[in-house]
Design a protein around this motif. Structure first.
Motif, PDB file in Angstrom:
ATOM      1  N   THR A 146       0.843  -1.195   0.000  1.00  7.50           N
ATOM      2  CA  THR A 146       0.000   0.000   0.000  1.00  7.50           C
ATOM      3  C   THR A 146       0.879   1.246   0.000  1.00  7.50           C
ATOM      4  N   PRO A 147       0.614   2.211  -0.879  1.00  9.25           N
ATOM      5  CA  PRO A 147       1.417   3.440  -0.872  1.00  9.25           C
ATOM      6  C   PRO A 147       1.353   4.139   0.488  1.00  9.25           C
ATOM      7  N   MET A 148       2.477   4.723   0.866  1.00  6.88           N
ATOM      8  CA  MET A 148       2.567   5.343   2.182  1.00  6.88           C
ATOM      9  C   MET A 148       1.562   6.480   2.371  1.00  6.88           C
ATOM     10  N   GLU A 149       1.229   7.175   1.269  1.00  8.93           N
ATOM     11  CA  GLU A 149       0.281   8.276   1.428  1.00  8.93           C
ATOM     12  C   GLU A 149      -1.109   7.786   1.798  1.00  8.93           C
ATOM     13  N   LEU A 150      -1.389   6.493   1.608  1.00  8.51           N
ATOM     14  CA  LEU A 150      -2.657   5.924   2.045  1.00  8.51           C
ATOM     15  C   LEU A 150      -2.593   5.377   3.472  1.00  8.51           C
ATOM     16  N   VAL A 151      -1.389   5.148   3.963  1.00  7.13           N
ATOM     17  CA  VAL A 151      -1.218   4.614   5.323  1.00  7.13           C
ATOM     18  C   VAL A 151      -1.176   5.738   6.344  1.00  7.13           C
ATOM     19  N   ARG A 152      -0.497   6.834   5.999  1.00  8.64           N
ATOM     20  CA  ARG A 152      -0.299   7.912   6.976  1.00  8.64           C
ATOM     21  C   ARG A 152      -1.600   8.448   7.586  1.00  8.64           C
ATOM     22  N   PRO A 153      -2.661   8.646   6.793  1.00  5.08           N
ATOM     23  CA  PRO A 153      -3.888   9.166   7.424  1.00  5.08           C
ATOM     24  C   PRO A 153      -4.446   8.248   8.501  1.00  5.08           C
ATOM     25  N   TRP A 154      -4.195   6.959   8.393  1.00  5.25           N
ATOM     26  CA  TRP A 154      -4.679   6.027   9.420  1.00  5.25           C
ATOM     27  C   TRP A 154      -3.869   6.156  10.705  1.00  5.25           C
ATOM     28  N   LEU A 155      -2.576   6.402  10.572  1.00  3.79           N
ATOM     29  CA  LEU A 155      -1.775   6.649  11.770  1.00  3.79           C
ATOM     30  C   LEU A 155      -2.180   7.963  12.416  1.00  3.79           C
ATOM     31  N   GLU A 156      -2.411   8.988  11.604  1.00  2.00           N
ATOM     32  CA  GLU A 156      -2.820  10.276  12.152  1.00  2.00           C
ATOM     33  C   GLU A 156      -4.158  10.167  12.882  1.00  2.00           C
ATOM     34  N   ALA A 157      -5.104   9.431  12.295  1.00  2.00           N
ATOM     35  CA  ALA A 157      -6.410   9.258  12.941  1.00  2.00           C
ATOM     36  C   ALA A 157      -6.287   8.433  14.213  1.00  2.00           C
ATOM     37  N   ALA A 158      -5.437   7.413  14.180  1.00  2.00           N
ATOM     38  CA  ALA A 158      -5.226   6.605  15.378  1.00  2.00           C
ATOM     39  C   ALA A 158      -4.645   7.454  16.506  1.00  2.00           C
ATOM     40  N   ARG A 159      -3.698   8.291  16.180  1.00  2.00           N
ATOM     41  CA  ARG A 159      -3.081   9.141  17.203  1.00  2.00           C
ATOM     42  C   ARG A 159      -4.064  10.151  17.766  1.00  2.00           C
ATOM     43  N   ALA A 160      -4.891  10.702  16.906  1.00  2.00           N
ATOM     44  CA  ALA A 160      -5.873  11.679  17.376  1.00  2.00           C
ATOM     45  C   ALA A 160      -6.859  11.055  18.352  1.00  2.00           C
ATOM     46  N   ALA A 161      -7.072   9.734  18.230  1.00  2.00           N
ATOM     47  CA  ALA A 161      -8.024   9.030  19.089  1.00  2.00           C
ATOM     48  C   ALA A 161      -7.338   8.200  20.176  1.00  2.00           C
TER      49      ALA A 161
END
Length: 322
Positions: A146-161
């Motif tokens: 999976t391209p990294m630009e598709l993975v990063r938003p999931w890490l950002e959302a996980a961190r926000a929560a």
């Protein structure tokens, strides 16, 4: 079951092949600013992955960073509740049905009923980041990263929560360690774990979706040694290390799988069906360390409810919805 998953593989592979860069080339220009418990992910996440295991000192100091909801040990302090899937294909699991921020709210809602006075919950995304497919593809391994630009938003959302992100690997005819190294920079973060999916670890000449794959304990141990060295080197809190299986042969010589310092090693019992079948597999396949249990929202017959899971003898430490 295999026919249904072949259709999913074809759909996901088509999406990923059209998404641009992989983790090993142009990963985009979006770094993410993190909290004090994390480090900043650079612009080249995954591109500079090392080719050998990090070295450690003989007397490594304890962890500095903490887990998203405090402390440095996942188990037994928390019960982890996750939802599983791919960023682009709802057919592969509940993740991907909605954007990451909405998915985080869904995971929290699913996790809340599992909280007990003596064991709070730690929610997680389990995101498939290398996807097995029915053709060799650009990598020649019947697997597409999976391209990294598709993975990063999931890490950002996980961190926000205040959640974990767990990276799930389906290596095809490749190997787990090579796939894991693609995402080394993410795995150096304190809130990112790793999951191995041996169903999709193919021997030479095998094609994902036509047979159920499997892995030797030696390969699992190679990955865990590499991951544990990262934990020690970066002074990270305990890191989730998940090994999926629903047959004995999916993890050959499973009794030789080692439990590494710094890792919360989980044998995750998968497979869908009726309650009696699932309980029999849970009893048969749970390992000597921590235990995971997968609940299939669509395929399970008479889906176990949270209170029923908690009432099981020796209830699982990790519960994953797919």
């Amino acid at each position: 079951m295999i026919r249904r998953r072949v259709l999913a593989l074809v759909a996901v592979a088509s999406l990923l092949l059209g998404c641009g860069s992989s983790p090993s080339d142009d990963d985009g220009a979006r770094g993410s600013t993190t909290t004090a418990a994390t480090t900043t992910i650079g612009d080249d996440a995954g591109a500079g992955a090392s080719t050998s295991a990090p070295t450690t000192t003989t007397e490594a100091p304890g962890p500095v960073a903490e887990l998203p909801r405090g402390g440095t040990e996942i188990f037994p302090a928390f019960r982890v509740v996750a939802q599983y899937g791919n960023a682009q294909a709802p057919v592969m699991g509940v993740l991907g049905e909605v954007p990451p921020e909405q998915a985080a709210a869904r995971v929290q809602a699913a996790a809340d009923p599992f909280a007990t006075p003596d064991r709070p919950v730690l929610p997680a995304f389990e995101l498939i980041v290398t996807v097995a497919q029915g053709a060799p593809g650009p990598t020649g391994t019947y697997s597409t990263p999976t391209p990294m630009e598709l993975v990063r938003p999931w890490l950002e959302a996980a961190r926000a929560a205040d959640m974990l992100l767990v990276l799930d690997l389906q290596p095809g005819t490749g190997d787990f360690l090579t796939d894991a190294r693609r995402f080394e920079e993410l795995l150096r973060q304190p809130d990112v774990g790793l999951a191995l999916d041996p169903e999709w670890r193919m021997a030479p000449g095998q094609v994902p979706g036509q047979v159920v794959g499997g892995v030797d304990a030696a390969e699992v141990n190679e990955v865990s040694a590499w991951l544990a060295a990262i934990v020690a080197e970066e002074r990270l809190p305990q890191k989730l290390f998940v090994i999926h299986r629903f047959t004995d042969q999916m993890v050959r010589d499973a009794d030789q799988v080692e439990d590494r310092p710094g890792l919360a090693t989980v044998f995750h019992v998968d497979g869908f069906g009726g309650r009696s079948v699932k309980l029999r597999k849970l009893d048969q396949l749970r390992g000597p360390y921590w235990t995971g249990f997968k609940l299939f929202l669509d395929e399970d017959t008479d889906l176990f409810q949270p209170a029923e899971v908690l009432a099981l003898p020796d209830p699982p430490d990790l519960v994953t919805y797919q």
